[in-house]
Enzyme design. Structure first.
Site, short mmCIF file in Angstrom:
data_model
loop_
_atom_site.label_atom_id
_atom_site.label_comp_id
_atom_site.label_asym_id
_atom_site.label_seq_id
_atom_site.Cartn_x
_atom_site.Cartn_y
_atom_site.Cartn_z
N CYS A 39 34.98 86.15 -14.56
CA CYS A 39 34.47 85.29 -13.71
C CYS A 39 33.97 84.03 -14.71
O CYS A 39 33.74 84.10 -15.77
CB CYS A 39 33.30 85.67 -12.99
SG CYS A 39 32.59 84.52 -11.83
N ASP A 41 31.41 82.67 -14.44
CA ASP A 41 29.85 82.54 -14.54
C ASP A 41 29.46 82.47 -16.02
O ASP A 41 29.86 82.93 -17.02
CB ASP A 41 29.42 83.94 -13.99
CG ASP A 41 28.01 84.06 -13.66
OD1 ASP A 41 26.97 83.86 -14.92
OD2 ASP A 41 27.47 83.96 -12.62
N ARG A 43 26.95 83.24 -17.52
CA ARG A 43 26.12 84.38 -18.32
C ARG A 43 27.10 85.71 -18.69
O ARG A 43 26.71 86.49 -19.49
CB ARG A 43 25.27 84.93 -17.21
CG ARG A 43 24.26 84.15 -16.61
CD ARG A 43 23.54 84.82 -15.24
NE ARG A 43 24.42 84.93 -14.24
CZ ARG A 43 24.11 85.41 -13.13
NH1 ARG A 43 23.04 85.62 -12.93
NH2 ARG A 43 24.89 85.43 -11.99
N HIS A 98 31.18 91.06 -12.56
CA HIS A 98 29.84 91.33 -13.14
C HIS A 98 28.72 91.16 -12.06
O HIS A 98 28.86 90.95 -10.72
CB HIS A 98 29.54 90.27 -13.90
CG HIS A 98 29.62 88.66 -13.49
ND1 HIS A 98 28.26 88.12 -12.83
CD2 HIS A 98 30.55 87.85 -12.95
CE1 HIS A 98 28.76 87.00 -12.11
NE2 HIS A 98 30.08 86.86 -12.26
N CYS A 101 27.12 88.33 -8.77
CA CYS A 101 28.21 87.42 -8.75
C CYS A 101 28.15 86.55 -7.48
O CYS A 101 28.13 87.08 -6.51
CB CYS A 101 29.63 88.13 -8.80
SG CYS A 101 30.99 86.90 -8.74
#
Length: 218
Positions: A39, A41, A43, A98, A101
């Site tokens: 992803c 993302d 993080r 993850h 999400c």
């Protein structure tokens, strides 16, 4: 932006000189061993989580770690998968979801995305996972989201198998597929056992096969 520029200056001043030989070797070629699809993302940083050096991972990142099924009009993800497998010859492909999400939360909770038409259109590739997830019983919304993250990884593994380059490489025994879910809070990774459709801790995969398989819980 200030932090980004300062980070680059630190890299050029401290990191690059210490790794000069590595970057010299990478300047003219790359031989990554793994295609890592995750992803976007902020993080989840694949190289940080796996502690891989530059040149070791070929990375695709997008909302929801999605791989569209192969079609008549392949997009950027399809082209990158094909290049990684057919040209670079990666030996492993990891699709990594993850915890927490945003994309999968929107799908699992049927959040209205009318104001985000591009996102809404993109997340249709998670529809098969949504249908499976809705057929399951969940104790809470949080459990439903966690389950959606897992089911999406399973669905995207099915999608990537429709790509001719991947299908051929699997048949020839040149590529192995892996489904992961990364937990941001604990740093743990769970890996999919496709025969049982269950996820168990990655660190335990190489241990006794009699070990109980654990359901993923964030």
């Amino acid at each position: 932006m200030k932090e980004v520029i300062e980070g680059y200056q630190q890299f050029k001043r401290d990191v690059f000189p210490a790794r000069r030989e590595l970057f010299r070797q990478l300047a003219s070629s790359q031989t990554p061993h793994t295609l890592f699809i995750s992803c976007s993302d902020s993080r989840l940083v694949p190289e940080l989580v796996t502690q891989c050096e530059p040149g070791e991972l070929f990375v695709i990142r997008n909302a929801g770690n999605i791989v569209p099924s192969f079609g008549p009009e392949p997009g950027g993800v399809s082209a990158t998968v094909e290049y990684a497998v057919a040209v670079l010859g990666v030996s492993d492909v990891i699709i990594c979801g993850h915890s927490d999400c945003g994309a999968m939360t929107a799908v699992a909770t049927c959040k209205c995305l009318d104001h985000l038409p591009a996102v809404s259109n993109w997340l249709r590739y998670a529809e098969p996972a949504k249908l499976v997830n809705e057929s399951l019983v969940h104790a809470s919304i949080s459990d439903s989201v966690d389950s959606m993250v897992r089911e999406n990884v399973i669905a995207q593994l099915a999608n990537i198998r429709t790509h001719p380059s991947v299908s051929l490489a699997i048949t020839q025994g040149k590529v192995k597929l892996h489904g992961w879910v990364y937990d941001i809070g604990s740093g743990g990774i769970l890996e999919l056992d496709e025969s049982s459709r269950k996820f168990s801790p990655l660190a335990l995969q190489s241990e006794a096969s009699s070990m109980n398989t654990l359901q993923f819980s964030i």
